[in-house]
Motif scaffolding. Structure first.
Motif, short mmCIF file in Angstrom:
data_model
loop_
_atom_site.label_atom_id
_atom_site.label_comp_id
_atom_site.label_asym_id
_atom_site.label_seq_id
_atom_site.Cartn_x
_atom_site.Cartn_y
_atom_site.Cartn_z
N GLY A 190 43.01 -0.87 -77.53
CA GLY A 190 43.20 -2.31 -77.55
C GLY A 190 42.47 -3.01 -76.43
N SER B 78 39.34 -5.79 -76.59
CA SER B 78 39.54 -7.13 -76.04
C SER B 78 38.54 -7.48 -74.95
CB SER B 78 40.97 -7.26 -75.48
OG SER B 78 41.16 -6.36 -74.39
N ASN C 235 50.38 -6.65 -73.94
CA ASN C 235 50.61 -7.29 -75.23
C ASN C 235 49.51 -8.29 -75.56
OD1 ASN C 235 51.78 -8.25 -77.60
ND2 ASN C 235 53.22 -9.58 -76.53
N LEU D 150 46.27 -6.45 -76.29
CA LEU D 150 46.32 -5.84 -77.63
C LEU D 150 46.12 -6.90 -78.72
CD1 LEU D 150 49.27 -3.28 -77.33
CD2 LEU D 150 46.83 -2.78 -77.45
N LEU D 151 46.75 -8.04 -78.53
CA LEU D 151 46.61 -9.12 -79.51
C LEU D 151 45.16 -9.56 -79.62
CD1 LEU D 151 47.61 -11.33 -81.39
CD2 LEU D 151 48.34 -12.65 -79.40
N VAL E 289 43.09 -6.79 -81.38
CA VAL E 289 43.26 -6.74 -82.84
C VAL E 289 42.51 -7.89 -83.51
CG1 VAL E 289 44.92 -6.90 -84.73
CG2 VAL E 289 45.46 -5.52 -82.72
N THR F 251 53.62 -16.00 -78.88
CA THR F 251 53.79 -14.55 -78.79
C THR F 251 54.27 -14.14 -77.40
OG1 THR F 251 52.09 -14.16 -80.45
CG2 THR F 251 52.58 -12.35 -78.95
N THR G 198 52.20 -6.51 -82.05
CA THR G 198 51.90 -6.09 -80.68
C THR G 198 53.10 -6.29 -79.77
OG1 THR G 198 50.95 -8.27 -80.18
CG2 THR G 198 49.45 -6.56 -80.97
N THR G 199 53.94 -7.29 -80.05
CA THR G 199 55.12 -7.54 -79.22
C THR G 199 56.13 -6.41 -79.35
OG1 THR G 199 54.89 -9.95 -79.28
CG2 THR G 199 57.10 -9.08 -78.91
N PHE H 190 55.54 -3.39 -80.17
CA PHE H 190 54.98 -2.19 -79.54
C PHE H 190 55.05 -2.27 -78.01
CE2 PHE H 190 51.33 -0.15 -77.49
CZ PHE H 190 51.51 1.17 -77.88
N SER H 191 54.59 -3.39 -77.45
CA SER H 191 54.51 -3.49 -75.99
C SER H 191 55.87 -3.70 -75.35
CB SER H 191 53.56 -4.62 -75.59
OG SER H 191 54.05 -5.87 -76.06
#
Length: 544
Positions: free
Chosen positions: A19, A23, A416, A419-420, A423, A442, A517-518, A520-521
């Protein structure tokens, strides 16, 4: 809940690293990515929407009157063919006032004519949803022999709807051929189409591409009389006067365009083209357009060129003659070249129109806006400020409220966001101002998940459980609540994406990705951090 097998630790860390790699390119400019960034690393970036990088916003409307006229003309031909097939005498065949009317000469043939024309009364749709009850046309018959095929409102609405749907696809092909990034092309209401092209530097060129109907046809030039003579008298019934296309290099020559007397009969239509590409003439080095027909078109082209050697052949685009070369010899390969006063750009635009196909109806621009890149930069700056202020406030609150665990939550929060962005970069999603709002939302949702977990841990600790047991129970019992809250929000995001358009869909995408992602993180990655801390520090008291 606090035990992580080695493969789970490896998998979680791998997801975080991937991720971050996706980014990171968003921190560099396009030129830096091209020159200095390693080619073996992911280099895709989030695409900025119209409101962030500027571009063209055009709202177009399908001309309803043109669709009605075309449909009436087709109906008029169908009526003529139907009556001639049974040798029914008629007079006064005409299309006017939304109907095709004809008068039967012999009243004794009126029933036969009624039966024949009744076959032209077709339903609008035969689907189960509509029931097939609405008819596209209605047949009116008078005792004096006058018959009228009238277009119904349902029929007109259906034709307009189909034209809009086809136009959306044709416009999408045309805009994609221009090489623009992430255009937004969508239907607006019953007869309108919204086109948004972020980052476009030449909106006038886009308008020319969109407004051109691109009805391409190949016809013979009528050599029975000179075009000037036809202008002064009257052209033959099966021919018409068309003028050469505008010269982009000499726009002042519009009034002096050359007329051509062209046969009305279309020998080959643009629908039978297989490909068209801009190129250069090997002899003159001038821009030209090479084209190739499909199998059926190639056969027609060969037959036409064999039968008309030495005669001029007109290539017509939207009632303008692009080129009218003479056929020197039969062309059996199914390909040819269109030459004219082209620039490299106009040759490319013509090839785009030929490849994308013709619009089913003429489109007119009813609204046009150009968003400058300066306004987009201001929007980005405002979004960055909002994000920084919100993130700073969240970080301070979490540290004050939960101490060391608040720091863990902030680390998971930073992961987070990365990762967002990763993605979104991987998906090539378009980021708009509402999308930035989705990212900020988020952040708040991620904090909310951590607050649920930490408050649950406090409760378990207050009940007298040990530190490790309280932490384990806090994560276990908060998981159900976190999933319930995020699943319902995810469903709402899916509905927004399905039913919304433009900025609403951009917000829905960031919200949906942010939910994944939330979870997960805030749960998995944060739990890994806490488990690692417990493993090495073996705390006796809960620092929360």
């Amino acid at each position: 809940m606090l035990h992580f097998a080695r493969w789970k630790v490896t998998l979680v860390l791998l997801v975080v690293i991937v991720g971050l790699l996706f980014s990171i390119p968003n921190l560099f400019s396009d030129q830096e990515l091209q020159d200095d960034y390693p080619s073996w690393l992911p280099n895709s970036k989030i695409v900025l929407g119209l409101d962030l990088q500027g571009g063209a916003h055009i709202l177009m409307q399908v001309e309803k009157e043109g669709i009605i006229e075309d449909r009436l003309e087709i109906l008029r031909g169908d009526v003529r063919s139907a009556l001639r097939e049974d040798k029914i005498g008629y007079t006064g065949l005409a299309a006017r006032d939304g109907a095709v009317q004809v008068r039967i000469r012999d009243i004794t043939q009126l029933d036969a004519a009624r039966e024949k024309l009744q076959d032209l009364v077709q339903p609008v749709s035969t689907s189960l949803l509509t029931g097939g009850g609405a008819m596209e046309t209605s047949l009116e018959v008078n005792d004096d022999g006058l018959m009228r095929l009238v277009l119904t409102e349902e029929g007109i609405t259906s034709r307009v709807s189909n034209a809009v749907a086809q136009s959306v696809e044709v416009i999408r092909r045309r805009v994609d051929e221009l090489g623009t990034t992430e255009p937004s092309i969508q239907r607006e209401g019953e007869d309108r189409i919204l086109v948004q092209v972020p980052g476009l530097q030449d909106p006038d060129r886009l308008k020319d591409i969109l407004e051109t109907t691109a009805n391409l046809s190949f016809r013979m030039v009528d050599t029975s009389m000179a075009p000037e003579t036809a202008l002064q008298t009257r052209p033959p019934l099966d021919s018409e006067i068309l003028y050469e296309a505008d010269d982009p290099q000499n726009p002042t020559a519009q009034e002096n365009r050359v007329p051509y007397l062209v046969k009305k009969r279309v020998l080959i239509s643009g629908d039978e083209l297989d490909d068209a590409q801009p190129t250069f003439d090997s002899r003159t080095n001038e821009p030209v357009v090479s084209f190739r027909f499909n199998t059926s078109g190639a056969k027609k082209f060969a037959r036409v060129t064999e039968q008309n050697v030495g005669l001029p052949f007109a290539i017509v685009l939207d009632d303008e003659v692009i080129s009218a070369p003479s056929i020197r010899e039969p062309i059996r390969g199914g390909s040819g070249i269109i030459s004219g006063s082209f620039t490299a750009e106009s040759a490319n635009d013509l090839a785009v129109l030929m490849r994308a196909g013709a619009l089913p109806a003429k489109l007119t621009i009813v609204e046009e806006r150009t968003v400058g890149p300066g306004l987009g930069a201001d929007s980005i700056a405002a979004g960055e400020i909002a994000g920084i202020v919100g993130a700073f406030a969240v970080v301070i609150f979490m540290i004050i409220a939960y101490g060391l665990f608040g720091i863990f939550a902030n680390i998971a929060l930073a992961v987070n966001v990365c990762l967002l962005l990763g993605v979104l970069s991987f998906l090539g999603a378009t980021l708009t101002l509402p999308g930035i709002a989705g990212i900020v939302l988020t952040v708040g949702m991620a904090v909310d998940a951590n607050v649920l977990i930490f408050e649950r841990i406090r409760e378990e600790n207050n009940y007298g459980r040990s530190t490790i047991a309280a932490i384990d129970a806090g994560y276990s019992r908060a998981l159900g609540t976190i999933l319930d809250a995020n699943i319902t929000t995810f469903i709402a995001a899916v509905i927004l994406f399905s039913l919304g358009s433009g900025p609403v869909r951009g917000f829905a995408i960031t919200l949906a990705v942010g939910i994944v992602t939330t979870v997960f993180s805030a749960f998995t990655f944060n739990r890994l951090i806490v488990a690692t801390w417990i493993k090495y520090r073996r705390p006796s008291n809960l620092p929360i």
